[in-house]
Design a protein around this motif. Structure first.
Motif, short mmCIF file in Angstrom:
data_model
loop_
_atom_site.label_atom_id
_atom_site.label_comp_id
_atom_site.label_asym_id
_atom_site.label_seq_id
_atom_site.Cartn_x
_atom_site.Cartn_y
_atom_site.Cartn_z
N UNK A 31 0.85 -1.21 0.00
CA UNK A 31 0.00 0.00 0.00
C UNK A 31 0.87 1.25 0.00
N UNK A 35 1.05 4.07 -3.02
CA UNK A 35 0.84 5.51 -2.86
C UNK A 35 2.05 6.26 -3.38
N UNK A 39 1.43 8.56 -6.63
CA UNK A 39 1.46 10.02 -6.46
C UNK A 39 2.61 10.65 -7.24
N UNK A 42 1.59 10.89 -10.77
CA UNK A 42 0.64 11.98 -10.96
C UNK A 42 1.34 13.33 -10.89
N UNK A 46 1.03 16.05 -13.80
CA UNK A 46 0.10 17.17 -13.62
C UNK A 46 0.39 18.35 -14.54
N UNK A 298 1.58 12.89 2.27
CA UNK A 298 1.04 11.53 2.20
C UNK A 298 2.15 10.50 2.29
N UNK A 360 -3.33 2.89 -10.49
CA UNK A 360 -4.06 3.98 -9.84
C UNK A 360 -3.88 5.29 -10.59
N UNK A 364 -6.73 7.58 -12.31
CA UNK A 364 -6.92 9.00 -12.02
C UNK A 364 -6.88 9.81 -13.31
N UNK A 367 -9.92 9.27 -15.43
CA UNK A 367 -11.12 9.88 -14.86
C UNK A 367 -11.09 11.40 -14.91
N UNK A 368 -9.92 11.94 -14.58
CA UNK A 368 -9.85 13.39 -14.47
C UNK A 368 -9.59 14.04 -15.82
N UNK A 369 -8.61 13.53 -16.54
CA UNK A 369 -8.20 14.24 -17.75
C UNK A 369 -8.59 13.53 -19.04
N UNK A 370 -9.20 12.34 -18.92
CA UNK A 370 -9.57 11.58 -20.11
C UNK A 370 -8.40 11.30 -21.02
#
Lengths: 414, 429
Positions: A31, A35, A39, A42, A46, A298, A360, A364, A367-370
């Motif tokens: 786990x 993360x 992260x 991402x 971003x 995190x 993950x 993300x 979902x967020x940016x297609x």
């Protein structure tokens, strides 16, 4: 050789024997590593993904004629060659002419409709974008004045003399739209008295209104037609007044592009749309800082969580350590064995984490940016090394404490 | 007796319980920090996006197109103006709190000494405004044109007496050789005024060819006291949804009573525009789509991103906590075996172990909440330079999360322990 074999056997045997407990530890590490890798992926993605969102603000670079040499589609295409294809979101060449509709002077902007759609995604068209020949997009406030709707037909007349006057003005013109409009209006006003008869003689061209354009800006006062229609209407093609570029790049990269373009082609004078580039830099920097800090917090907390779990797992095995010591194992060999176990767990957990983390991050991103993200190979070793280090450190402390105990006491159960 | 047992257990196993409490505190602080940041990120990013300038423009109702098209100089006779005295009313609309900045504009054509004509725009720079409600507000172009780069001189400072000053666009300044601190004379048909150039700006747009002076100077020069040509408003808005799109397309009147209420009381850009039109006579307030649309998209994406990251970190902390709790309960097999051997019922044992864990969890959760709030503030201050608002809703969420996760972590372990036979456990197998 034999010793090493035994060592591995001890480690794996311990892991398998205590499978439930080790599963708990493995889960915790996996786990944590998920993360971490998720992260970090991402975080690196971003700016690119968000940067694409910021292209909703429209063009961030303008290409204007510098006054030296021809400024036409070839010039613009040549300049576009400098920009990396992947980063170019949209490019719309513009040519502005003043025309008459119902004897009223109107600014007609000729452009490449697909390019305009891509470069100005915020344009809202009620109806359709012009697709066929002789179709026109009318600005909302102009449409109210002219009283036209989607499907109406209008007759567009181009005054030849205003063209002559305009070319003179072109030399000193910078192509900001408003300015052009003002100049054109002045020209038109000046010419209107002596030119009305000229334009009446002209037949003009019939256009069908394919849609009404809503922007909330000055574009609402214009009509938009295709470049080829404009060439037919005016009888001349090729010349452009400006080109709007929407490039997915940072302000510094844009500056570099601008320098390159002006160095390569003296007819073009590139300008950054400060309002867009400056603000984008500000907001994007903040967003990235936000994701960075969140990631850091995190990560820190997950690592501590993993460490405490590992400590609990190792602390439970004091009895085993006591037994080994009683059988004559040295402290260092016990430490080595436990560390070996910890590192193996860390490695496997880290690998699992890389896989889940990428899944993950991908989820993300979808979902967020297609849009999907690329796997960054560097994440793999970093995640594995970090999770091995964290588990190793977390094991070291309780194991060292455990080796201090008196085997007799531990085995007795105190 | 029960309490004594719990407290004894807590104190005896100080180290172990502290570790559990510590892990729970970490998990809870992570959850608190992420939830607080997530809930506030919309407002914060919205605030940042204000650097893109106004998202609403207000113009007089009489279609200004005609005036613009037929020549700007005649506009004085056409009489389509907004009233300056109504400006303060913008801060009295239903969503007044969401109106961050606004500035009036009035423009006129003026001649320089060498005869060249320039567009002179009058506006507020950092205007101090006293509202009818008793509030005060500093607003104007310094906020609405934050992307302007001052290449020479400084921003015109309205409040410290730059009454007769002007700011000149870089292109215009270069063309006419104007430098900061120069004195220039501007002449219109209504008079002439000598102004000091306080600064040269580079806006990267058509504004570079204009001049900007305080509103009253321009009004005097164009003889339009108390009249405005446009107002720019920068407001915090909610991204449009279907309701807002319907209202924008068919007009608010087409909505049913309930929908109308919802629409009016949500900070959609269209409802704020509508409310501005209500207070400013004969005006049309329209969203600047370039800004309004993009803001919505970016805001939505950021919020979604933060929600997903929050979910991941909540999941992570939940797994971390329940892991540790399971491990710590399993450890106590011999103790539980002993209690069982002495004759305790399953129910009593469960209650005992659970109470211990819950007491630890609550203590850890409390510490974690405050630590997490601290983390959220650190993030807020580092990234946005302002505090993250404390959302009360986070407290119950974190509380439920901590209790649920601890229970979920301990109950299966306890059930497993209860199935063990005391004799075997005590024997050490």
């Amino acid at each position: 050789m034999k010793k090493q074999k035994m060592f591995f056997r001890m480690i794996t045997a311990a892991l398998i024997r205590q499978h439930s407990r080790m599963l708990v530890a493995l889960l915790a590490i996996a786990v944590g590593a998920t993360i971490l890798s998720g992260l970090v992926t991402i975080y690196y993605d971003v700016p690119r993904q968000m940067g694409a969102q910021f292209r909703n603000y429209g063009a961030n670079m303008l290409l204007l004629p510098s006054g030296e040499g021809e400024f036409n589609e070839a010039t613009v295409n040549n300049a576009l060659g400098v920009v990396n294809k992947e980063n170019l979101v949209g490019a719309a060449p513009y040519r502005y002419e003043s025309v008459f509709i119902n004897e009223q002077p109107v600014i007609a902007a000729a452009t490449n409709m697909d390019g305009a759609k891509a470069a100005s995604p915020y344009w809202l068209v009620n109806g359709n974008w012009p697709a066929a020949e002789n179709e026109v997009l009318v600005g909302k406030s102009l449409a109210a004045v002219l009283g036209v709707k989607e499907g109406s037909s209008i007759n567009v007349v181009y005054g030849e003399e205003s063209r002559a006057a305009k070319t003179e003005a072109d030399a000193e013109k910078t192509a900001e739209k408003k300015d052009i409009k003002e100049k054109d209006i002045k020209e038109n006003k000046a010419e209107k008295s002596n030119e009305t008869d000229v334009s009446e003689e002209k037949e003009g061209m019939p256009f069908t209104v394919s849609g009404i354009l809503e922007t909330g800006g000055s574009e609402e006062d214009y009509i938009f037609i295709s470049l080829s229609d404009m060439a037919v209407l005016t009888g001349k093609g090729g010349r452009l007044d400006a080109a709007e570029l929407s490039i997915s790049a940072s302000q510094d990269e844009l500056k570099a592009y601008a320098d390159k373009i002006s160095a390569q082609n003296s007819a073009v004078s590139p300008r950054l749309v400060k309002r867009v580039t400056q603000s984008e830099t500000t907001v994007l920097t903040k967003l990235q800082a936000l994701v960075f800090l969140v990631t850091a917090v995190v990560l820190l907390l997950t690592m501590i969580c993993v460490a405490t779990t590992m400590m609990a797992v190792v602390a439970e095995r004091r009895k085993e350590i006591g037994l080994r010591k009683a059988l004559g194992a040295s402290d260092s060999s016990i430490i080595a064995e436990f560390m070996g176990e910890g590192l193996l767990l860390g490695g496997v957990g880290g690998l699992l984490g890389v896989i889940f983390g990428f899944a993950f991050a991908q989820a993300v991103s979808m979902n967020v940016f297609n849009s999907s993200i690329n796997f960054r190979p560097l994440i793999l070793p970093v995640t594995v090394i970090v999770s091995v280090l964290v588990t190793g450190l977390a094991c070291l402390l309780p194991v060292r404490n455990a080796t201090d105990v008196d085997p007799a006491l531990v085995l007795k159960g105190e | 007796m029960f309490f004594r047992m719990i407290f004894r257990a807590l104190f005896r196993q100080k180290g172990k319980m502290l570790m559990i409490a510590f892990t729970i505190a970490l998990g809870a602080s992570l959850a608190t920090a992420m939830l607080n940041v997530m809930m506030d990120v919309g407002d914060k990013v919205n605030q940042e996006l204000k650097t893109y300038g106004a998202n609403i423009t207000v113009v007089p109702k009489q279609a200004s197109v005609i005036n613009e098209l037929y020549g700007l100089d005649e506009s004085e006779e056409s009489g389509a103006y907004l009233k300056e005295e109504e400006l303060g009313k913008i801060k009295t609309i239903f969503w007044a709190f969401n109106v961050v900045d606004f500035a009036p504009f009035s423009d006129t054509h003026a001649k320089l000494d060498d005869g060249s004509e320039v567009l002179l725009v009058g506006s507020w720079f950092d205007h101090h405004l006293e509202l009818p409600t008793g509030e005060t507000l500093n607003t104007g172009m310094t906020n609405l044109r934050s992307w302007w780069e001052i290449t020479e001189g400084r921003w015109l400072d309205e409040q410290s007496g730059d009454k007769n000053a002007v700011m000149v666009g870089s292109v215009l300044a270069q063309k006419n050789g104007i430098k900061a601190n120069d004195r220039i004379r501007l002449t219109t048909k209504h008079g002439s005024e000598e102004l000091i150039v306080s600064g040269i700006f580079d806006a990267g747009g058509d504004e570079d060819e204009h001049m900007y002076a305080p509103l009253d100077v321009v009004q005097k020069l164009s003889d339009t006291d108390g009249k405005l040509t446009s107002i720019e408003v920068s407001a915090l808005t909610t991204p449009d949804n279907d309701l807002a799109r319907k209202a924008a397309k068919d007009g608010p009147k087409s909505l049913g009573a309930a929908d109308y209420e919802t629409w009016y009381c949500t900070a959609y850009v269209s409802s704020i525009c509508y409310q501005i039109q209500e207070v400013i006579t004969d005006s049309i307030a329209a969203p600047v789509r370039q800004v309004a649309e993009s803001e919505g998209a970016i805001l939505e994406k950021t919020q979604l991103l933060m929600i997903l990251i929050t979910v991941l970190s909540l999941l992570g902390s939940a797994l971390g906590i329940s892991n540790l709790v399971t491990a710590s309960v399993m450890e106590r097999s011999s103790e539980i075996g002993l209690i069982k051997a002495v004759g305790a019922h399953d129910g009593a044992i469960t209650l005992l172990v659970l109470s211990e864990i819950i007491v630890t969890a609550v203590a850890g959760g409390l510490v974690g909440y405050f630590a997490g709030f601290g983390f959220a503030q650190v993030i807020g201050h580092t990234v946005f330079g302002s505090a993250v608002e404390m959302k009360p809703i986070v407290i119950p969420i974190v509380a439920v999360l901590v209790v649920f996760v601890t229970l979920a972590g301990s109950i299966p372990a306890i059930r497993m322990l209860l199935r063990l036979r005391p004799a075997e456990v005590l024997h050490g197998r």
